[in-house]
Design a protein around this motif. Structure first.
Motif, PDB file in Angstrom:
ATOM      1  N   GLN A 172      11.186  32.042  31.563  1.00 45.17           N
ATOM      2  CA  GLN A 172      11.836  32.657  30.384  1.00 45.17           C
ATOM      3  C   GLN A 172      12.702  33.708  30.910  1.00 45.17           C
ATOM      4  O   GLN A 172      14.050  33.719  30.463  1.00 45.17           O
ATOM      5  N   GLU A 173      12.404  34.673  31.772  1.00 45.66           N
ATOM      6  CA  GLU A 173      13.479  35.601  32.447  1.00 45.66           C
ATOM      7  C   GLU A 173      14.416  34.603  33.101  1.00 45.66           C
ATOM      8  O   GLU A 173      15.669  35.387  32.938  1.00 45.66           O
ATOM      9  N   THR A 174      14.296  33.692  33.597  1.00 46.47           N
ATOM     10  CA  THR A 174      15.181  32.919  34.453  1.00 46.47           C
ATOM     11  C   THR A 174      16.272  32.424  33.497  1.00 46.47           C
ATOM     12  O   THR A 174      17.559  32.400  33.881  1.00 46.47           O
ATOM     13  N   ASN A 175      15.633  31.881  32.324  1.00 48.51           N
ATOM     14  CA  ASN A 175      16.590  31.261  31.167  1.00 48.51           C
ATOM     15  C   ASN A 175      17.474  32.461  30.722  1.00 48.51           C
ATOM     16  O   ASN A 175      19.014  32.083  30.594  1.00 48.51           O
ATOM     17  N   LEU A 177      18.735  35.083  32.312  1.00 46.69           N
ATOM     18  CA  LEU A 177      19.401  35.380  33.367  1.00 46.69           C
ATOM     19  C   LEU A 177      20.448  34.338  33.496  1.00 46.69           C
ATOM     20  O   LEU A 177      21.679  34.911  33.669  1.00 46.69           O
ATOM     21  N   PHE A 178      20.249  32.995  33.370  1.00 50.43           N
ATOM     22  CA  PHE A 178      21.154  32.039  33.471  1.00 50.43           C
ATOM     23  C   PHE A 178      22.237  32.228  32.325  1.00 50.43           C
ATOM     24  O   PHE A 178      23.563  31.848  32.439  1.00 50.43           O
ATOM     25  N   ALA A 179      21.773  32.498  31.334  1.00 43.77           N
ATOM     26  CA  ALA A 179      22.331  32.666  29.889  1.00 43.77           C
ATOM     27  C   ALA A 179      23.528  33.888  30.282  1.00 43.77           C
ATOM     28  O   ALA A 179      24.751  33.764  29.879  1.00 43.77           O
ATOM     29  N   VAL A 180      23.250  34.821  30.897  1.00 49.95           N
ATOM     30  CA  VAL A 180      24.066  36.252  31.280  1.00 49.95           C
ATOM     31  C   VAL A 180      24.951  35.593  31.917  1.00 49.95           C
ATOM     32  O   VAL A 180      26.325  35.817  32.116  1.00 49.95           O
ATOM     33  N   MET A 181      24.608  34.676  33.143  1.00 47.31           N
ATOM     34  CA  MET A 181      25.576  34.320  34.243  1.00 47.31           C
ATOM     35  C   MET A 181      26.651  33.245  33.441  1.00 47.31           C
ATOM     36  O   MET A 181      27.878  33.478  33.994  1.00 47.31           O
ATOM     37  N   ARG A 182      26.379  32.786  32.596  1.00 45.15           N
ATOM     38  CA  ARG A 182      27.102  31.717  31.923  1.00 45.15           C
ATOM     39  C   ARG A 182      28.367  32.547  30.989  1.00 45.15           C
ATOM     40  O   ARG A 182      29.718  32.378  30.773  1.00 45.15           O
ATOM     41  N   ASN A 183      27.942  33.664  30.412  1.00 44.51           N
ATOM     42  CA  ASN A 183      28.717  34.820  29.797  1.00 44.51           C
ATOM     43  C   ASN A 183      29.747  35.411  30.856  1.00 44.51           C
ATOM     44  O   ASN A 183      30.702  35.647  30.280  1.00 44.51           O
ATOM     45  N   MET A 184      29.189  35.592  31.935  1.00 48.09           N
ATOM     46  CA  MET A 184      30.008  36.356  32.858  1.00 48.09           C
ATOM     47  C   MET A 184      31.278  35.399  33.325  1.00 48.09           C
ATOM     48  O   MET A 184      32.369  35.645  33.498  1.00 48.09           O
ATOM     49  N   ALA A 203      21.010  23.222  37.357  1.00 48.38           N
ATOM     50  CA  ALA A 203      21.258  23.638  35.861  1.00 48.38           C
ATOM     51  C   ALA A 203      22.347  24.828  35.729  1.00 48.38           C
ATOM     52  O   ALA A 203      22.896  24.781  34.701  1.00 48.38           O
ATOM     53  N   ILE A 204      22.616  25.564  36.776  1.00 45.55           N
ATOM     54  CA  ILE A 204      23.458  26.482  36.673  1.00 45.55           C
ATOM     55  C   ILE A 204      24.901  26.602  37.421  1.00 45.55           C
ATOM     56  O   ILE A 204      25.773  27.140  36.554  1.00 45.55           O
ATOM     57  N   SER A 205      25.029  25.733  38.374  1.00 45.48           N
ATOM     58  CA  SER A 205      26.095  26.197  39.274  1.00 45.48           C
ATOM     59  C   SER A 205      27.310  24.868  38.818  1.00 45.48           C
ATOM     60  O   SER A 205      26.845  23.920  38.309  1.00 45.48           O
ATOM     61  N   ASP A 206      28.486  25.058  39.340  1.00 41.99           N
ATOM     62  CA  ASP A 206      29.535  24.450  39.126  1.00 41.99           C
ATOM     63  C   ASP A 206      29.793  23.679  40.250  1.00 41.99           C
ATOM     64  O   ASP A 206      29.841  22.204  40.280  1.00 41.99           O
ATOM     65  N   ARG A 207      29.679  24.283  41.468  1.00 36.21           N
ATOM     66  CA  ARG A 207      29.625  23.640  42.760  1.00 36.21           C
ATOM     67  C   ARG A 207      28.810  24.335  43.700  1.00 36.21           C
ATOM     68  O   ARG A 207      27.889  25.280  43.472  1.00 36.21           O
ATOM     69  N   VAL A 208      28.233  23.601  44.840  1.00 32.71           N
ATOM     70  CA  VAL A 208      27.273  23.849  45.676  1.00 32.71           C
ATOM     71  C   VAL A 208      28.057  23.792  47.137  1.00 32.71           C
ATOM     72  O   VAL A 208      28.442  22.738  47.520  1.00 32.71           O
TER      73      VAL A 208
END
Length: 513
Positions: A172-175, A177-184, A203-208
């Motif tokens: 739940q905390e990871t989700n 954090l990911f929402a905050v990262m997408r906002n940034m 799930a979270i990155s655009d590139r690796v």
């Protein structure tokens, strides 16, 4: 898309060790870039050079197209670069707002009211949930991490580096954090995330971008990648991403835990009447949101935690419930060892409780065996052989087995600890987050080693944070919620959704509360 930062042929050496060799990569504005690599591949070292903690021995860094020199964190701040490390840089007795004030430039006026106003604006903009008047020592790990990110944004960071940010977070905390990262990201900021969790990368990155043994392997678009492809790029060979789960055989009672309760120094009952049995030849998973009694449960069994009256942990040495059982409650770890109980424990605190950071691998191996000798001169031959064996079999990246373990990366410290405890031929093996901070290849090696111990008849208690792994690896899963046993489910029949529900909603008579 315009690049926010570019690394050109970066090299960093520590004595004879080349941590990064001729690395070139870029991070775009408004993207989330994942940085992958095995333990010791140079990910954190590379990011520390961007953050001003290390200075490269060769190569060039450009920010917004201009060549820069980053010789200190102050230089990095001035360029809009901030890094949130695995170990937080916070003062426990200060409030959140007071910790934010610590990042003020020396020319800025200390005005706590103005600081709170600006911090509130940042929280509203990126959907942070934090009480600015709360003391740090009262915060959860997730809240502390949130505070660190706010500190960087307060300083005007446009490029944020997050080192293993989900290592100690719940799903739940990871989700969140990911929402905050997408906002940034939506606000045009660049985010670099160092992680070992491939499903999170997808799930979270655009590139690796991938490093291997200090060198740059390549960068791929996440939409074009797969977990198998990324693993092969990291390791240099195909790795089967399947966890074996052999059926238990010769299953016998090994531990019978009854009414196990622990009250902490503040008078809070952190473990409340927990009852269960653990069997030889079985992996019993223990799931729960961080701080729900997992630590106290394992430490109570190991003789490291004082328990409340009425608590009982019975050990059955002869694979027979009717045999003479031994009570472990009230015994010290030495007492338990002297009773002939072969118990191995991988604690959550690697260097505080598991290993001595100032000692090398050989001396840390000796900690398990020094009491067995009859001579005032310690025998270092067997510990040295064991250290070499663990180094080779688990791929510990270290200049030598004589290097203090505190100088190793977090993942390599974990390899040393897990390898030592498994090598002790236990009848009971307890692990708290055994693969935390480990790359995918080493994680699967640990899963294989646990299954080997299971087939040898060892009773294994596995505290884990990855629900997918718990469901795939464990025969049964005990779920803790609020310090209570909230149910035991069959690993082959349950789902991570069922386990997640039990982690967050306490069972009551007649259903779930």
């Amino acid at each position: 898309m315009e690049n926010a930062i570019e690394l050109h042929h970066i090299t960093k050496r520590f004595g004879s060790i080349v941590a990064n060799r001729d690395v070139s990569l870029s991070v775009r504005k408004g993207e989330i870039l994942s940085l992958l690599g095995e333990n010791g591949s140079g990910k954190t070292t590379l990011m520390n050079m961007i953050a001003g903690i290390y200075y490269p021995d060769g190569g060039l860094i450009t920010v917004n197209g201009k060549s820069v020199e980053i010789r200190s964190p102050k230089d990095a701040y001035a360029l809009g670069i901030g890094m949130v490390h695995q170990h937080f840089k916070l003062i426990d007795v200060f409030t959140a707002a007071e910790n934010i004030a610590l990042v003020l430039d020396k020319h800025e006026k200390y005005d706590l009211k103005a600081i709170k106003k600006k911090a509130h604006a940042i929280c509203d903009r990126y959907a942070f949930d934090i009480d600015l008047d709360q003391k740090v020592y009262e915060m959860s790990v997730s809240q502390k991490q949130t505070l660190e990110i706010i500190k960087m944004l307060y300083r005007g960071a446009q490029i944020l580096i997050l080192d293993e940010p989900t290592a100690v977070l719940t799903p739940q905390e990871t989700n969140r954090l990911f929402a905050v990262m997408r906002n940034m990201k939506a606000d045009g900021k660049s985010v670099i995330i160092i992680t070992h969790k491939l499903h999170e990368v997808m799930a979270i990155s655009d590139r690796v971008s991938i490093l291997r043994k200090g060198s740059y392997v390549g960068t791929v678009e996440t939409k074009d990648a797969s977990e198998a492809l990324l693993t092969e790029m990291m390791v240099g060979k195909k790795v089967a991403l399947n966890i074996d789960r052999p059926e238990p055989h010769d299953r016998h009672l090994r531990l019978s835990v009854h009414n196990l309760s622990v009250t902490n120094a503040e008078g809070v009952k952190v473990l409340d009447g927990v009852t269960f049995d653990a069997f030889s030849g079985e992996i019993l998973g223990i799931a729960g949101i961080s701080g729900n009694g997992q630590k106290e449960l394992l430490e109570s069994i190991a003789g490291l935690q004082a328990t409340d009256p009425g608590s009982s942990v019975m050990y059955f040495p002869d694979d027979d419930r009717d045999s003479t059982a031994e009570q472990l409650i009230g015994k010290s770890p030495k007492d338990i060892r002297d009773m002939g109980v072969h118990l191995s424990f991988v604690p959550e605190d690697r260097l505080g409780m598991g290993l001595v950071g100032s000692m090398d691998m050989v001396d840390n191996m000796m900690l398990k065996s020094y009491g067995e000798g009859h001579s005032p001169i310690a025998n270092r031959r067997a510990p040295r052989q064991l250290a070499e064996q663990i180094k080779d079999e688990l791929g510990v990246v270290t200049p030598s087995i004589s290097t203090p373990v505190s100088r190793l990366s977090g993942g390599n410290v974990q390899k040393v600890l897990v390898g030592r405890e498994i090598a002790a031929s236990p009848t009971v093996l307890m692990t708290a987050y055994a693969v935390r901070g480990l790359d995918i290849n080493t994680s699967y090696t640990i899963y294989h080693l646990l299954n080997e111990q299971k087939e040898k008849g060892v009773a294994i208690l596995y505290v884990g944070e990855d629900l997918d792994v718990l469901v795939d690896l464990c025969d049964r899963i005990l779920v803790l919620c609020g310090g209570k046993n909230n149910g035991i489910v069959e690993g082959r029949k349950t789902t991570k959704e069922e386990v997640g529900l039990l982690m967050t909603r306490l069972q009551q008579e007649g259903g779930i509360a």
